[in-house]
Scaffold this motif. Structure first.
Motif, short mmCIF file in Angstrom:
data_model
loop_
_atom_site.label_atom_id
_atom_site.label_comp_id
_atom_site.label_asym_id
_atom_site.label_seq_id
_atom_site.Cartn_x
_atom_site.Cartn_y
_atom_site.Cartn_z
N MET A 184 0.84 -1.44 0.14
CA MET A 184 -0.20 -0.16 0.25
C MET A 184 0.83 1.72 0.01
N ASP A 185 0.52 2.00 -1.45
CA ASP A 185 1.28 3.06 -0.98
C ASP A 185 0.65 4.61 0.01
N ASP A 186 1.80 5.61 0.45
CA ASP A 186 1.13 6.64 1.13
C ASP A 186 0.33 7.28 0.68
N SER A 187 -0.48 7.75 -1.05
CA SER A 187 -1.79 7.89 -1.01
C SER A 187 -2.64 6.69 -0.29
N ASP A 188 -2.46 5.44 -0.66
CA ASP A 188 -3.67 4.29 -0.65
C ASP A 188 -3.65 4.72 1.46
N VAL A 189 -2.95 4.23 2.18
CA VAL A 189 -2.40 4.81 3.36
C VAL A 189 -3.47 5.90 4.06
N ARG A 190 -3.07 6.33 3.24
CA ARG A 190 -3.87 8.00 3.75
C ARG A 190 -5.50 8.29 4.08
N ARG A 191 -5.56 7.70 2.52
CA ARG A 191 -6.91 7.54 2.37
C ARG A 191 -8.00 5.93 3.57
N THR A 192 -7.18 5.41 3.10
CA THR A 192 -7.60 4.33 4.09
C THR A 192 -7.70 4.77 5.64
N ALA A 193 -7.05 5.29 6.33
CA ALA A 193 -6.36 5.95 7.59
C ALA A 193 -8.05 7.12 7.69
N GLN A 194 -7.95 7.66 6.59
CA GLN A 194 -8.75 9.10 6.53
C GLN A 194 -11.00 7.93 6.89
N ARG A 195 -10.72 7.12 5.60
CA ARG A 195 -11.78 6.07 6.65
C ARG A 195 -11.86 5.97 7.10
N VAL A 196 -10.81 5.54 8.02
CA VAL A 196 -11.42 4.59 8.91
C VAL A 196 -11.83 5.83 9.91
N MET A 197 -11.10 7.34 10.37
CA MET A 197 -11.36 8.59 11.31
C MET A 197 -13.01 8.43 10.93
N GLU A 198 -13.33 8.52 10.19
CA GLU A 198 -14.77 9.47 8.95
C GLU A 198 -15.42 7.86 9.67
N LEU A 199 -15.46 7.43 10.21
CA LEU A 199 -16.90 6.02 10.71
C LEU A 199 -16.17 6.56 11.87
N VAL A 200 -15.64 6.78 12.71
CA VAL A 200 -15.39 6.76 14.18
C VAL A 200 -15.96 8.40 14.50
N LEU A 201 -15.70 9.17 13.31
CA LEU A 201 -16.39 10.96 13.76
C LEU A 201 -17.67 11.21 13.68
N ARG A 202 -18.66 9.62 13.13
CA ARG A 202 -19.96 10.06 12.64
C ARG A 202 -21.18 9.78 14.31
N HIS A 203 -19.72 9.86 15.23
CA HIS A 203 -20.24 9.10 16.51
C HIS A 203 -20.32 10.11 17.44
N GLN A 204 -19.08 10.98 16.57
CA GLN A 204 -17.81 12.70 17.93
C GLN A 204 -19.25 12.91 18.68
N ARG A 205 -18.77 13.19 20.49
CA ARG A 205 -19.11 13.85 21.47
C ARG A 205 -18.40 14.96 21.13
N THR A 206 -19.32 16.19 20.66
CA THR A 206 -18.44 17.38 20.44
C THR A 206 -18.71 18.36 22.42
#
Length: 323
Positions: free
Chosen positions: A1-23
Motif C-alpha cells: 500500500m503506497d502513501d496515498s492509499d495509506v492516507r485514504r484508508t486512514a481517513q475512511r477509518v477516522m470518518e467512521l469514528v467521527l460519525r459518533h463524535q461527542r463534541t
C-alpha cells in the motif's frame, strides 16, 4: 500500500469514528454537511496512518465503564445492564465497520477507571470488581471477533497483588498532578466544563434520601471531590499514554475541536455528558433505546424489564405491548 492509499484508508477509518463524535458545545470548526470535521480527523490521522502502514489493527484506548453510580435514582443497580450492553454492541459494530474498509480492523481497549477513583465517587471496591466481571461476560457474549478488550489497574504487572488503596497511591505518586496546580488551571479557565460536569455528577450521586446534610454542604463536598476525580483521571490517562503510546485516544467526555482526545457517544442520549453508568436504557415505543436517569424514566411511566431474572432496562407501555 503506497502513501496515498495509506492516507485514504486512514481517513475512511477516522470518518467512521467521527460519525459518533461527542463534541464540546463550542466546537471550533463545524463539519461540512454529511461529512466530518477535518481538524478533528487530522488531529488523530497520523496515529491511524502508522497502524495502516504497518498492516496492524488500529488501537483505540477508551477510559470508561468505571462502575454504576451509587445513586439508585439514576441507575438500576451496581451491575452492568442493557445500557452497557448497548454501548458494547455499538463499539463492536464500529470495529466491524472499520474492518469493512480496512481488513486488519481495529481494537478498542476499554480502560476501566473505576478502581482509579472509586473511593472518591462512593463506589465500593467490591462493586467495582463485580462490575468488571460482568463487563467481561458481556464482552465475551459479543459476536466474534468483536475487537473489544478490558484493561484495569490490576492488569498492570507492578501493581498486581497490591491492595486497592495502595494501587491508587502508587498511581498518584507516579502520575498525579498536584491538586493546587489543577485548581489553578480551572480558575484560569481550563477544563471548566469538565469540572462543572464532574461536580454535577458527584452532587447527584450523593444526593440521596439517606444524605443527612444540607444541599450547600453537599455542593461544597462535590466541588472538592471533583478535583480529586479529575486529578486521578488525568493520572490514569497519562499512565495509559505511557503504556499505549501509539494509540488513538478516545473519551466519553466532549472535547474541543482537534484535541488530543476524541469524544465519542456510546448510546443515544439527549445529554452530551450522560453515560451508561449514570443512567438506564429506555426502550421507546418505536423500539429504539435512549439513555436517561432512572427517575426520569419512571416519571414517564416506563416499566422495568427483566432479563435473566433481574431488571435490565425500562420500556414505555407501548413498547412493552409491542415486544
Amino acid at each position: 500500500m503506497d502513501d496515498s492509499d495509506v492516507r485514504r484508508t486512514a481517513q475512511r477509518v477516522m470518518e467512521l469514528v467521527l460519525r459518533h463524535q461527542r463534541t464540546a458545545s463550542a466546537h471550533d470548526a463545524r463539519p461540512p454537511a454529511g461529512g466530518s470535521c477535518p481538524a478533528c480527523r487530522d488531529a488523530h490521522l497520523p496515529q491511524v496512518e502508522r497502524y495502516v502502514a504497518a498492516g496492524e489493527p488500529v488501537l483505540f484506548v477508551l477510559p470508561a465503564f468505571p462502575g454504576k453510580s451509587p445513586n439508585t435514582a439514576k441507575v438500576l443497580g451496581a451491575l452492568p445492564d442493557t445500557a452497557e450492553r448497548l454501548a458494547l454492541e455499538f463499539l463492536a459494530g464500529l470495529t466491524r465497520r472499520i474492518r469493512e474498509v480496512y481488513a486488519p480492523g481495529a481494537r478498542i481497549l476499554i480502560c476501566s477507571d473505576g478502581r482509579v477513583f472509586g473511593d472518591v465517587v462512593g463506589i465500593p471496591d467490591a462493586d467495582i470488581t463485580a462490575y468488571q466481571q460482568e463487563m467481561r461476560h458481556l464482552i465475551d457474549a459479543l459476536p466474534q471477533p468483536a475487537g473489544i478488550d478490558l484493561f484495569n489497574l490490576e492488569d498492570i504487572p507492578e501493581l498486581a497483588g497490591l491492595g486497592h488503596d495502595r494501587m491508587r497511591e502508587v498511581l498518584c505518586e507516579q502520575y498525579a498532578e498536584p491538586l493546587e496546580e489543577l485548581r489553578a488551571r480551572v480558575r484560569a479557565g481550563e477544563e471548566v466544563a469538565l469540572y462543572r460536569a464532574m461536580t454535577r455528577f458527584l452532587f447527584e450521586d450523593a444526593n440521596t434520601p439517606e444524605y443527612p446534610g444540607s444541599r450547600a454542604a453537599l455542593q461544597r463536598d462535590a466541588r472538592t471531590r471533583a478535583y480529586a476525580v479529575m486529578q486521578r483521571s488525568k493520572a490514569w490517562g497519562d499512565l495509559l499514554g505511557d503504556r499505549f503510546p501509539g494509540a488513538v485516544r478516545l473519551s466519553i467526555h466532549p472535547h474541543p475541536c482537534g484535541a488530543e482526545k476524541l469524544g465519542i457517544h456510546l448510546v443515544d442520549t439527549p445529554d452530551n455528558w450522560l453515560t451508561p453508568w449514570h443512567s438506564v436504557a429506555l426502550r421507546t415505543a418505536g423500539g429504539d433505546y435512549v439513555l436517561m436517569k432512572r427517575q426520569e424514566a419512571e416519571e414517564l411511566g416506563a416499566e422495568p424489564v427483566l432479563v435473566d431474572g433481574r431488571p435490565a432496562h425500562y420500556a414505555l407501555p407501548a413498547a412493552v405491548a409491542a415486544a
